[in-house]
Design an enzyme around this catalytic site. Structure first.
Site, PDB file in Angstrom:
ATOM      1  N   THR A  34      39.056  39.137  34.663  1.00 33.83           N
ATOM      2  CA  THR A  34      39.280  40.182  35.651  1.00 33.83           C
ATOM      3  C   THR A  34      40.727  40.653  35.660  1.00 33.83           C
ATOM      4  O   THR A  34      41.008  41.792  36.017  1.00 33.83           O
ATOM      5  CB  THR A  34      38.889  39.683  37.055  1.00 33.83           C
ATOM      6  N   ASP A  35      41.658  39.790  35.260  1.00 30.93           N
ATOM      7  CA  ASP A  35      43.063  40.216  35.284  1.00 30.93           C
ATOM      8  C   ASP A  35      43.337  41.310  34.266  1.00 30.93           C
ATOM      9  O   ASP A  35      44.177  42.181  34.506  1.00 30.93           O
ATOM     10  CB  ASP A  35      44.019  39.039  35.097  1.00 30.93           C
ATOM     11  N   ALA A 121      43.614  23.976  25.589  1.00 31.01           N
ATOM     12  CA  ALA A 121      42.576  23.553  26.531  1.00 31.01           C
ATOM     13  C   ALA A 121      42.230  24.636  27.543  1.00 31.01           C
ATOM     14  O   ALA A 121      41.481  24.389  28.480  1.00 31.01           O
ATOM     15  CB  ALA A 121      43.018  22.289  27.266  1.00 31.01           C
ATOM     16  N   ASP A 171      48.132  34.086  34.124  1.00 33.74           N
ATOM     17  CA  ASP A 171      48.648  32.769  33.747  1.00 33.74           C
ATOM     18  C   ASP A 171      50.119  32.622  34.093  1.00 33.74           C
ATOM     19  O   ASP A 171      50.549  31.614  34.675  1.00 33.74           O
ATOM     20  CB  ASP A 171      48.439  32.534  32.249  1.00 33.74           C
TER      21      ASP A 171
END
Length: 402
Positions: A34-35, A121, A171
Site C-alpha cells: 500500500t505504501d 527476512a 521501511d
C-alpha cells in the site's frame, strides 16, 4: 551490542569512533504494497537493530567495513553516482550521495557496521542500515538537523535512485520514527504519522515473527512488476494512485478495467488499505484480539490477488492459525522472508513449535521464530569522548581501496 560496534571499529581502523548510531528493523503488522500506492501502513519497530560506529574524515572519502561481510570499501564522495557501487556498500554510499544531493554538508567518514536484523527476512535490514548511516553522517558533520520523516525520505531516495530498488517509504519511516510500545500508522501520501498503542503484553498477547529463512529468486523482479501494474491500473482508472479508489466503489472500479490482469492488483490494494484503517481503529479501541481475522484476510489477499506468497509462507500461516493463533499473515515483499502471527501469550510456545515441526516435516530449513516487541526508532547510542579533533582523519591516512 554498542560495545561490540566500538570494538569492531577500533579493530578495523585502529582508533576509537566518535559515536555509535543505531536503527531498528521493522515488521509490518498490516498494509502490504500500500505504501507504493500512497496508502496506509502499520509497521512496528523490532528490538533487533543495525549499529553504525563512525568517525568523520576530512578528505572526502567514505570508508566502509562490516562485521559480516569481508573487505573494506574506500569511496571518494565526489565520485558517487547511481550504478557505481554494488553490494551492501551501495546502501550507506547511497545515503551519503542522497544527503549531499539534498544540499546537506556531509563529508567523509570511517564507518563500521554490525547488525542483528536478519538479512533477507523481509524485516527491513536495508532500511535500518540506511537510517543509521544517515543519522551518523548528519550528526558527525553538523548538518542542519533533519526531522525524522525527512531523513526517512532521503534514505528512501538512496534506495530508489542509488541502489535501484523501487521501495516505498514505509521501511525507512518505521526505522526512523517508531516509538516503544506503539505501532506507527503512516499515511504515506502526507506523510502523516500517528503513534497507535501496541502493548500486546498488557492484553495477554504476543506477536510472533516466523523467519522462513528462504528467499525465492523472482522476488525483486516481481516487486517491480507489481508496482508497475498498480501504476498502470491507476492511470486506467484516472486516479493519482490506487489509494484514491474508494473502498465502497471497488466493484465499479474493477468493472471499469479493460485489462483483467490489473483487477486483482487493485482489489488487493483497496481492500488492504481498508484493513489497515480497521486494525488501527481496533488498536485505538483497546481490542487487538479482534485484529486477528484481518491479518489472515490480508494474507489471503496477498496470496490470491497479489500473488506474492510462497509455499513456506503459506505453510507458516496455515499451521499458526491451526495451532491457535488469532490471525497470521506474510509480511514484507513476499516470495520468502517472514510471516507473523498474533497469539495468546500462553499459546505462543505451542504455535512456534507447531510451525517448526511442520517445516521439518515438509523438508524446509528450520524457521527462526521470535516474539516482536514494539521498540523505538533510530538513535545515537554512544556519544564519544567529546574530544574535538580526536578521531577525525584526513589525507595523512591512506584512504583504503577504491
Amino acid at each position: 551490542m554498542t560495545g561490540g560496534a566500538v570494538t569492531g571499529f577500533e579493530d578495523a581502523y585502529g582508533y576509537a569512533p566518535e559515536g555509535v548510531w543505531s536503527a531498528p528493523g521493522r515488521v509490518n503488522l498490516i498494509g502490504e504494497y500500500t505504501d507504493v500506492n500512497e496508502g496506509h501502513v502499520l509497521p512496528v519497530a523490532l528490538p533487533q537493530r543495525t549499529r553504525v560506529a563512525a568517525a568523520a574524515r576530512t578528505d572526502g572519502v567514505l570508508r566502509l567495513r562490516s562485521r559480516d561481510v569481508p573487505g573494506p570499501a574506500g569511496l571518494p564522495l565526489d565520485g558517487l553516482a547511481p550504478g557505481r557501487v554494488t553490494g551492501w556498500a551501495a546502501y550507506p554510499a547511497g545515503v551519503a550521495w542522497a544527503l549531499r544531493e539534498a544540499g546537506l554538508p556531509v563529508g567523509g567518514a570511517d564507518v563500521y557496521v554490525e547488525s542483528d536484523v536478519p538479512a533477507g527476512a523481509g524485516l527491513s535490514s536495508s532500511a535500518a542500515l540506511e537510517v543509521a548511516t544517515a543519522l551518523a553522517l548528519t550528526e558527525l558533520h553538523g548538518a542542519a538537523p533533519c526531522d525524522r520523516p525527512a531523513l526517512a525520505r532521503l534514505a528512501q531516495r538512496a534506495e530508489n535512485a542509488f541502489v535501484g530498488v523501487p521501495c516505498g517509504v514505509m521501511d525507512q519511516t518505521a526505522s526512523a520514527c517508531c516509538v516503544p510500545g506503539h505501532a506507527l500508522h503512516l499515511d504515506t501520501r502526507g506523510p502523516a504519522l500517528r503513534q497507535v498503542p501496541f502493548d500486546l503484553a498488557a492484553h495477554g498477547l504476543r506477536l510472533l515473527v516466523v523467519d522462513t529463512r528462504v528467499r525465492h529468486a523472482l522476488a525483486d523482479g516481481a516487486y517491480a512488476a507489481r508496482r508497475a501494474g498498480c501504476e498502470a491500473a491507476a492511470r486506467a482508472l484516472g486516479v493519482r494512485a490506487l489509494r484514491d479508489v474508494p473502498y465502497g466503489e471497488l466493484e465499479a472500479a474493477l468493472g471499469a478495467l479493460a485489462d483483467p490482469a490489473l483487477r486483482p492488483l487493485v482489489r488487493h490494494v483497496v481492500t488492504e488499505d481498508e484493513r489497515v484503517r480497521d486494525v488501527v481503529a481496533l488498536l485505538a479501541a483497546g481490542e487487538p484480539r479482534k485484529a486477528g481475522p484481518l491479518l489472515t484476510a490480508g494474507h489471503a489477499s496477498l496470496r490470491d490477488d497479489f500473488a506474492v506468497s510462497c509455499p513456506e509462507l503459506d505453510l507458516a500461516v496455515a499451521v499458526a492459525n491451526g495451532a491457535g493463533a488469532l490471525g497470521a499473515r506474510m509480511t514484507g515483499a513476499g516470495f520468502g522472508g517472514s510471516a507473523l502471527a498474533l497469539v495468546e501469550e500462553g499459546g505462543a510456545e505451542a504455535v512456534g513449535a507447531a510451525v517448526t515441526a511442520a517445516f521439518a516435516a515438509a523438508g524446509h530449513r528450520p524457521p527462526r521464530v521470535f516474539a516482536a516487541v514494539a521498540s523505538g526508532g533510530a538513535r545515537r547510542e554512544f556519544p564519544g569522548d567529546g574530544g574535538g579533533e580526536v578521531g577525525v582523519r584526513g589525507e595523512e591516512e591512506p584512504a583504503g581501496p577504491p
